[in-house]
Design a protein around this motif. Structure first.
Motif, PDB file in Angstrom:
ATOM      1  N   PHE A  73     -24.682 -39.953 -24.483  1.00  7.21           N
ATOM      2  CA  PHE A  73     -25.163 -39.832 -23.111  1.00  7.21           C
ATOM      3  C   PHE A  73     -26.107 -40.986 -22.789  1.00  7.21           C
ATOM      4  CE2 PHE A  73     -28.324 -38.168 -20.112  1.00  7.21           C
ATOM      5  CZ  PHE A  73     -27.477 -37.873 -19.050  1.00  7.21           C
ATOM      6  N   ASN A  74     -25.669 -41.869 -21.892  1.00  7.59           N
ATOM      7  CA  ASN A  74     -26.530 -42.932 -21.357  1.00  7.59           C
ATOM      8  C   ASN A  74     -27.105 -43.912 -22.377  1.00  7.59           C
ATOM      9  OD1 ASN A  74     -26.442 -42.696 -18.666  1.00  7.59           O
ATOM     10  ND2 ASN A  74     -28.280 -41.432 -18.452  1.00  7.59           N
ATOM     11  N   GLY A  75     -26.467 -44.102 -23.523  1.00  3.61           N
ATOM     12  CA  GLY A  75     -26.990 -45.045 -24.524  1.00  3.61           C
ATOM     13  C   GLY A  75     -28.356 -44.652 -25.055  1.00  3.61           C
ATOM     14  N   MET A  76     -28.657 -43.350 -25.001  1.00  5.99           N
ATOM     15  CA  MET A  76     -29.966 -42.921 -25.485  1.00  5.99           C
ATOM     16  C   MET A  76     -30.033 -42.991 -27.000  1.00  5.99           C
ATOM     17  SD  MET A  76     -31.249 -39.878 -23.033  1.00  5.99           S
ATOM     18  CE  MET A  76     -31.403 -38.836 -24.385  1.00  5.99           C
ATOM     19  N   ILE A  77     -31.235 -43.075 -27.518  1.00  4.19           N
ATOM     20  CA  ILE A  77     -31.390 -43.051 -28.966  1.00  4.19           C
ATOM     21  C   ILE A  77     -32.544 -42.080 -29.194  1.00  4.19           C
ATOM     22  CG2 ILE A  77     -33.029 -44.960 -29.193  1.00  4.19           C
ATOM     23  CD1 ILE A  77     -31.118 -46.106 -31.326  1.00  4.19           C
ATOM     24  N   ARG A  78     -32.256 -40.984 -29.865  1.00  4.70           N
ATOM     25  CA  ARG A  78     -33.304 -39.956 -29.964  1.00  4.70           C
ATOM     26  C   ARG A  78     -33.084 -39.116 -31.218  1.00  4.70           C
ATOM     27  NH1 ARG A  78     -32.855 -35.886 -25.260  1.00  4.70           N
ATOM     28  NH2 ARG A  78     -31.479 -34.933 -26.768  1.00  4.70           N
ATOM     29  N   PHE A  79     -34.174 -38.759 -31.865  1.00  2.07           N
ATOM     30  CA  PHE A  79     -34.101 -37.969 -33.095  1.00  2.07           C
ATOM     31  C   PHE A  79     -35.013 -36.757 -32.945  1.00  2.07           C
ATOM     32  CE2 PHE A  79     -32.859 -42.235 -33.999  1.00  2.07           C
ATOM     33  CZ  PHE A  79     -31.852 -42.126 -34.948  1.00  2.07           C
ATOM     34  N   ASN A  80     -34.627 -35.633 -33.570  1.00  3.10           N
ATOM     35  CA  ASN A  80     -35.496 -34.457 -33.475  1.00  3.10           C
ATOM     36  C   ASN A  80     -36.584 -34.521 -34.560  1.00  3.10           C
ATOM     37  OD1 ASN A  80     -34.351 -33.637 -35.884  1.00  3.10           O
ATOM     38  ND2 ASN A  80     -32.942 -32.173 -34.944  1.00  3.10           N
ATOM     39  N   GLY A  81     -37.414 -33.493 -34.610  1.00  5.89           N
ATOM     40  CA  GLY A  81     -38.534 -33.482 -35.549  1.00  5.89           C
ATOM     41  C   GLY A  81     -38.095 -33.596 -37.002  1.00  5.89           C
ATOM     42  N   LYS A  82     -36.834 -33.169 -37.286  1.00  8.20           N
ATOM     43  CA  LYS A  82     -36.351 -33.276 -38.676  1.00  8.20           C
ATOM     44  C   LYS A  82     -35.703 -34.637 -38.945  1.00  8.20           C
ATOM     45  CE  LYS A  82     -34.609 -28.706 -38.528  1.00  8.20           C
ATOM     46  NZ  LYS A  82     -33.344 -28.040 -38.607  1.00  8.20           N
ATOM     47  N   ALA A  97     -10.208 -38.749 -28.504  1.00  9.11           N
ATOM     48  CA  ALA A  97      -9.395 -38.561 -27.288  1.00  9.11           C
ATOM     49  C   ALA A  97      -8.653 -37.226 -27.299  1.00  9.11           C
ATOM     50  CB  ALA A  97      -8.403 -39.714 -27.164  1.00  9.11           C
ATOM     51  N   ASN A  98      -8.386 -36.708 -28.500  1.00  7.77           N
ATOM     52  CA  ASN A  98      -7.646 -35.447 -28.581  1.00  7.77           C
ATOM     53  C   ASN A  98      -8.528 -34.210 -28.589  1.00  7.77           C
ATOM     54  OD1 ASN A  98      -5.145 -36.685 -28.609  1.00  7.77           O
ATOM     55  ND2 ASN A  98      -5.330 -37.162 -30.803  1.00  7.77           N
ATOM     56  N   SER A 147     -16.250 -31.164 -28.843  1.00 10.42           N
ATOM     57  CA  SER A 147     -15.753 -32.539 -28.953  1.00 10.42           C
ATOM     58  C   SER A 147     -15.885 -33.054 -30.388  1.00 10.42           C
ATOM     59  CB  SER A 147     -16.561 -33.426 -28.024  1.00 10.42           C
ATOM     60  OG  SER A 147     -16.369 -34.763 -28.386  1.00 10.42           O
ATOM     61  N   TYR A 148     -14.991 -33.962 -30.741  1.00 12.26           N
ATOM     62  CA  TYR A 148     -15.040 -34.627 -32.047  1.00 12.26           C
ATOM     63  C   TYR A 148     -16.361 -35.405 -32.209  1.00 12.26           C
ATOM     64  CZ  TYR A 148     -13.752 -37.717 -35.897  1.00 12.26           C
ATOM     65  OH  TYR A 148     -13.732 -38.413 -37.088  1.00 12.26           O
ATOM     66  N   TYR A 149     -16.956 -35.795 -31.086  1.00 14.25           N
ATOM     67  CA  TYR A 149     -18.251 -36.499 -31.108  1.00 14.25           C
ATOM     68  C   TYR A 149     -19.248 -35.751 -32.007  1.00 14.25           C
ATOM     69  CZ  TYR A 149     -22.816 -38.091 -29.368  1.00 14.25           C
ATOM     70  OH  TYR A 149     -24.113 -38.558 -29.273  1.00 14.25           O
ATOM     71  N   TYR A 150     -19.263 -34.415 -31.890  1.00 11.32           N
ATOM     72  CA  TYR A 150     -20.270 -33.635 -32.642  1.00 11.32           C
ATOM     73  C   TYR A 150     -19.958 -33.598 -34.143  1.00 11.32           C
ATOM     74  CZ  TYR A 150     -22.234 -32.702 -28.149  1.00 11.32           C
ATOM     75  OH  TYR A 150     -22.810 -32.896 -26.917  1.00 11.32           O
ATOM     76  N   GLU A 151     -18.672 -33.764 -34.475  1.00 11.89           N
ATOM     77  CA  GLU A 151     -18.317 -33.870 -35.898  1.00 11.89           C
ATOM     78  C   GLU A 151     -18.885 -35.177 -36.465  1.00 11.89           C
ATOM     79  OE1 GLU A 151     -14.206 -33.759 -37.922  1.00 11.89           O
ATOM     80  OE2 GLU A 151     -14.124 -32.228 -36.360  1.00 11.89           O
ATOM     81  N   VAL A 152     -18.722 -36.246 -35.676  1.00 10.66           N
ATOM     82  CA  VAL A 152     -19.253 -37.543 -36.128  1.00 10.66           C
ATOM     83  C   VAL A 152     -20.782 -37.468 -36.211  1.00 10.66           C
ATOM     84  CG1 VAL A 152     -19.395 -40.038 -35.635  1.00 10.66           C
ATOM     85  CG2 VAL A 152     -17.299 -38.778 -35.105  1.00 10.66           C
ATOM     86  N   ARG A 153     -21.385 -36.794 -35.242  1.00 10.76           N
ATOM     87  CA  ARG A 153     -22.845 -36.679 -35.238  1.00 10.76           C
ATOM     88  C   ARG A 153     -23.333 -35.947 -36.496  1.00 10.76           C
ATOM     89  NH1 ARG A 153     -26.319 -33.944 -30.378  1.00 10.76           N
ATOM     90  NH2 ARG A 153     -26.136 -32.105 -31.681  1.00 10.76           N
ATOM     91  N   LYS A 209     -16.953 -38.243 -22.298  1.00 11.34           N
ATOM     92  CA  LYS A 209     -15.726 -38.981 -21.963  1.00 11.34           C
ATOM     93  C   LYS A 209     -14.871 -39.124 -23.215  1.00 11.34           C
ATOM     94  CE  LYS A 209     -17.562 -41.787 -18.235  1.00 11.34           C
ATOM     95  NZ  LYS A 209     -18.560 -42.833 -18.195  1.00 11.34           N
ATOM     96  N   PRO A 210     -13.941 -38.176 -23.428  1.00 11.86           N
ATOM     97  CA  PRO A 210     -13.111 -38.262 -24.635  1.00 11.86           C
ATOM     98  C   PRO A 210     -12.275 -39.543 -24.689  1.00 11.86           C
ATOM     99  CG  PRO A 210     -12.911 -36.094 -23.614  1.00 11.86           C
ATOM    100  CD  PRO A 210     -13.682 -36.940 -22.663  1.00 11.86           C
ATOM    101  N   GLN A 211     -11.942 -40.115 -23.515  1.00 14.02           N
ATOM    102  CA  GLN A 211     -11.128 -41.355 -23.502  1.00 14.02           C
ATOM    103  C   GLN A 211     -12.022 -42.600 -23.569  1.00 14.02           C
ATOM    104  OE1 GLN A 211      -7.885 -40.915 -23.534  1.00 14.02           O
ATOM    105  NE2 GLN A 211      -8.047 -38.720 -23.140  1.00 14.02           N
ATOM    106  N   ARG A 212     -13.230 -42.417 -23.989  1.00 13.61           N
ATOM    107  CA  ARG A 212     -14.235 -43.470 -23.961  1.00 13.61           C
ATOM    108  C   ARG A 212     -13.755 -44.785 -24.616  1.00 13.61           C
ATOM    109  NH1 ARG A 212     -18.142 -46.246 -22.073  1.00 13.61           N
ATOM    110  NH2 ARG A 212     -19.713 -46.948 -23.527  1.00 13.61           N
ATOM    111  N   PHE A 213     -13.172 -44.664 -25.807  1.00 13.79           N
ATOM    112  CA  PHE A 213     -12.839 -45.900 -26.534  1.00 13.79           C
ATOM    113  C   PHE A 213     -11.451 -46.420 -26.165  1.00 13.79           C
ATOM    114  CE2 PHE A 213     -16.226 -44.084 -29.226  1.00 13.79           C
ATOM    115  CZ  PHE A 213     -17.088 -45.169 -29.248  1.00 13.79           C
ATOM    116  N   GLN A 214     -11.366 -46.986 -24.963  1.00 15.87           N
ATOM    117  CA  GLN A 214     -10.132 -47.648 -24.537  1.00 15.87           C
ATOM    118  C   GLN A 214     -10.003 -48.949 -25.333  1.00 15.87           C
ATOM    119  OE1 GLN A 214      -8.034 -46.656 -21.845  1.00 15.87           O
ATOM    120  NE2 GLN A 214      -9.160 -44.729 -21.858  1.00 15.87           N
TER     121      GLN A 214
END
Ligand SMILES: C[S@@+](CC[C@H](N)C(=O)[O-])C[C@H]1O[C@@H](n2cnc3c(N)ncnc32)[C@H](O)[C@@H]1O
Length: 295
Positions: free
Chosen positions: A132-141, A98-99, A106-112, A151-156
């Motif tokens: 994004f949209n509940g997608m599940i996707r992995f790259n070639g690696k 949220a911060n 975004s902190y999201y990318y740190e978690v990723r 949505k930084p406020q996602r986890f209400q």
């Protein structure tokens, strides 16, 4: 022996959501299949697991080639992941998210990044519920590369409670049942099946964008049609039947069983004009194997 429920009004949603989740089709699936429960239920393309979790057979083998889905449920089963653990984790991570901004900082990318190094199931849950949209996707690696849902406020608080309840629901189910979660390709699952067993098949849709863990191909789709129809277990195969442009030619490879169809509406974006209709098919072969169909 436990009979599967014929009537499910609204399906419950499990904690790991993915694109292509069959929540809305669960009542249709439940009413279309009949299996006496004498044997093992297999779901070799479990994805979110929404179908099997709602059908709740007594003995089941859930599998998928996505190792993180399987690891998540193995950890719920062993008690490493519980409702209170998820709550504590999400509350802590929610305030960090949220911060931060909605963009690439975004902190999201740190978690990723952290997930791609250590593969923690809790981080997988976090990503799957804020991406994004509940997608599940992995790259070639093999790296998870779905962008942030912005949505930084996602986890209400209410969403955290919802996710905690979903974890507690599946955890409770597992305590009452004889269930196994295995990371394996569908070809391995077929080697385990016997006459009294039942298999629900929901492979990636052929001819459509496939962003799952493994790539899907025409060859694999044909192998699946062959294994299911040559095999001894009863089956229910999910596939799209037709949309406003065309019919799915792949269904011609499924010669056994009964065909059930239903109209399914889905949205791309928020606009009413983007509401599309797709006819979904189920091909069900029960244990008697007497009926053949012509598509
Ligand atoms: C359409 S999704 C299943 C959706 C699921 N029924 C639900 O409602 O959430 C297909 C799943 O098949 C898995 N998969 C792809 N290739 C596979 C393979 N060769 N063997 C087993 N699973 C595979 C994907 O990881 C994905 O989870």
């Amino acid at each position: 022996m436990t009979l599967l429920p014929k009537k499910i009004k609204t399906a419950k949603v499990p904690p790991i959501k993915i694109q292509g989740i069959k929540t809305k089709l669960v009542p249709f699936i439940a009413q279309s299949i009949s299996w006496d429960g004498n044997g093992t239920y297999y779901e070799p393309f479990m994805g979110s697991g929404v179908v099997g979790f709602n059908l709740a057979p007594q003995k089941a083998v859930f599998s998928d080639t996505n190792p993180y889905i399987i690891q998540f449920y193995q950890e719920v089963q062993s008690g490493k992941i519980t409702g209170p653990i998820v709550r504590e984790y999400l509350e802590r991570e929610a305030s960090k998210l949220a911060n931060t901004p909605a963009d690439k900082n975004s902190y999201y990318y740190e978690v990723r990044d952290r997930f791609n190094k250590f593969h923690s199931s809790l981080d997988f849950l976090f990503l799957q519920r804020s991406n994004f949209n509940g997608m599940i996707r992995f790259n070639g690696k093999g790296e998870y590369n779905v962008p942030f849902g912005r949505k930084p406020q996602r986890f209400q608080k209410s969403l955290i409670t919802k996710i905690v309840n979903q974890v507690e629901w599946v955890s409770q189910l597992m305590k009452e049942k004889d269930w196994t979660f295995v990371c394996m390709p569908f070809t391995e699952a077929f080697k385990l099946m016997n006459e009294n067993d039942f298999v629900y098949l929901d492979p990636p849709y052929i001819d459509r964008y496939d962003g799952y863990y493994d790539s899907w191909s025409e060859e694999l789709a044909l192998e699946l049609a062959h294994l299911a129809q040559e095999g001894r277990a009863s089956f229910c195969f999910s596939m799209w039947y037709e949309n406003k442009y065309r019919k799915n030619y792949h269904l011609e490879y499924w010669k056994q069983g009964k065909l059930y169809t239903t109209n399914h509406f889905y949205h791309i974006g928020a606009k009413e004009k983007n509401r599309n209709s797709m006819i979904e098919a189920l091909i069900v072969r029960d244990e008697h194997r007497t009926e053949f169909m012509n598509l």
